[in-house]
Design a protein around this motif. Structure first.
Motif, PDB file in Angstrom:
ATOM      1  N   GLU A  32       0.819  -1.219   0.000  1.00 39.85           N
ATOM      2  CA  GLU A  32       0.000   0.000   0.000  1.00 39.85           C
ATOM      3  C   GLU A  32       0.851   1.266   0.000  1.00 39.85           C
ATOM      4  N   GLU A  33       1.842   1.323   0.880  1.00 38.33           N
ATOM      5  CA  GLU A  33       2.671   2.535   0.961  1.00 38.33           C
ATOM      6  C   GLU A  33       3.469   2.744  -0.314  1.00 38.33           C
ATOM      7  N   HIS A  34       4.002   1.649  -0.840  1.00 37.48           N
ATOM      8  CA  HIS A  34       4.759   1.719  -2.094  1.00 37.48           C
ATOM      9  C   HIS A  34       3.880   2.274  -3.205  1.00 37.48           C
ATOM     10  N   CYS A  35       2.662   1.756  -3.303  1.00 41.92           N
ATOM     11  CA  CYS A  35       1.748   2.191  -4.339  1.00 41.92           C
ATOM     12  C   CYS A  35       1.378   3.664  -4.178  1.00 41.92           C
ATOM     13  N   GLU A  36       1.037   4.076  -2.975  1.00 43.28           N
ATOM     14  CA  GLU A  36       0.610   5.454  -2.749  1.00 43.28           C
ATOM     15  C   GLU A  36       1.752   6.446  -2.980  1.00 43.28           C
ATOM     16  N   THR A  37       2.978   5.997  -2.799  1.00 41.81           N
ATOM     17  CA  THR A  37       4.124   6.884  -3.009  1.00 41.81           C
ATOM     18  C   THR A  37       4.430   7.082  -4.479  1.00 41.81           C
ATOM     19  N   TRP A  38       4.445   5.982  -5.250  1.00 45.34           N
ATOM     20  CA  TRP A  38       4.960   6.049  -6.613  1.00 45.34           C
ATOM     21  C   TRP A  38       3.903   5.997  -7.708  1.00 45.34           C
ATOM     22  N   HIS A  39       2.777   5.402  -7.440  1.00 48.10           N
ATOM     23  CA  HIS A  39       1.758   5.255  -8.477  1.00 48.10           C
ATOM     24  C   HIS A  39       1.292   6.593  -9.058  1.00 48.10           C
TER      25      HIS A  39
END
Length: 207
Positions: free
Chosen positions: A43-50
């Motif tokens: 989730e954090e990875h997605c919200e940061t880079w997506h």
């Protein structure tokens, strides 16, 4: 259009002032998409880079293709006409250079889909997004039809890669058909469905 759908004839090119809203819409619409979650697991990875990935896609369409949105900001479509000079590896690398640089899947998705991309002239739909909560009301279908009608008039095929079974079914209703076998992303990634539409293939209206 079907009952409950919106009239999207008021469509404009995405302007500088529209970019933040269009970027947020693309992120919101695709953040749970299987391919997006494969590129950015967690989730954090997605919200940061997506959001930055779709910011790059949006900028690419504005520079080299067409980025259009409804006047009320509920839907946006990113198209490329391959009869024009498409962005090459250098341009693509420039756009994606700041997107999660340590993640090979960011560039890998383009390399994988690029290997099966048709060589015939066509209109390429990179993304069609409708704001969550307003999906399944005919907005995306109506926006899609505007470009497909132009394709029909110009006798130009259209192409895309569907990233979910739901989107595959949606595009089939608009005259797209599978082109070859599904594409399976590496490392246990989800399938993608290459889809092609001949001019005049018909399809539903506003769904």
């Amino acid at each position: 259009m079907g009952a409950g759908s919106r009239d999207v004839r008021a469509v404009r090119a995405v302007r500088d002032a529209d970019v933040p809203g269009a970027r947020e819409l693309l992120h919101a619409a695709f953040r749970t998409d299987p391919v997006s979650r494969w590129i950015f697991p967690g989730e954090e990875h997605c919200e940061t880079w997506h959001p930055l990935l779709f910011s790059a896609f949006l900028e690419g369409a504005r520079r080299y293709g067409t980025a259009e949105m409804t006047a009320d900001g509920t839907a946006v479509a990113l198209w490329f006409d391959t009869r024009n000079e498409p962005p090459g590896l250098e341009e693509t690398g420039e756009l994606l250079g700041g997107v999660d640089p340590a993640n090979p899947r960011v560039h890998g998705i383009g390399e994988t889909t690029g290997g099966i991309h048709p060589h015939e002239p066509h209109a390429y739909l990179q993304a069609l997004a409708v704001r969550p909560g307003l999906q399944s009301r005919g907005i995306g279908g109506a926006l899609l039809r505007l470009t497909l009608d132009r394709c029909d008039k110009e006798e130009l095929p259209a192409y895309l890669e569907a990233s979910s079974a739901r989107s595959r079914a949606f595009y089939e209703r608009h005259g797209f058909a599978l082109r070859g076998a599904p594409l399976r992303l590496p490392d246990g990634g989800p399938p993608m469905w290459p889809m092609w539409r001949e001019p005049g293939a018909g399809g539903a209206t506003g769904v």
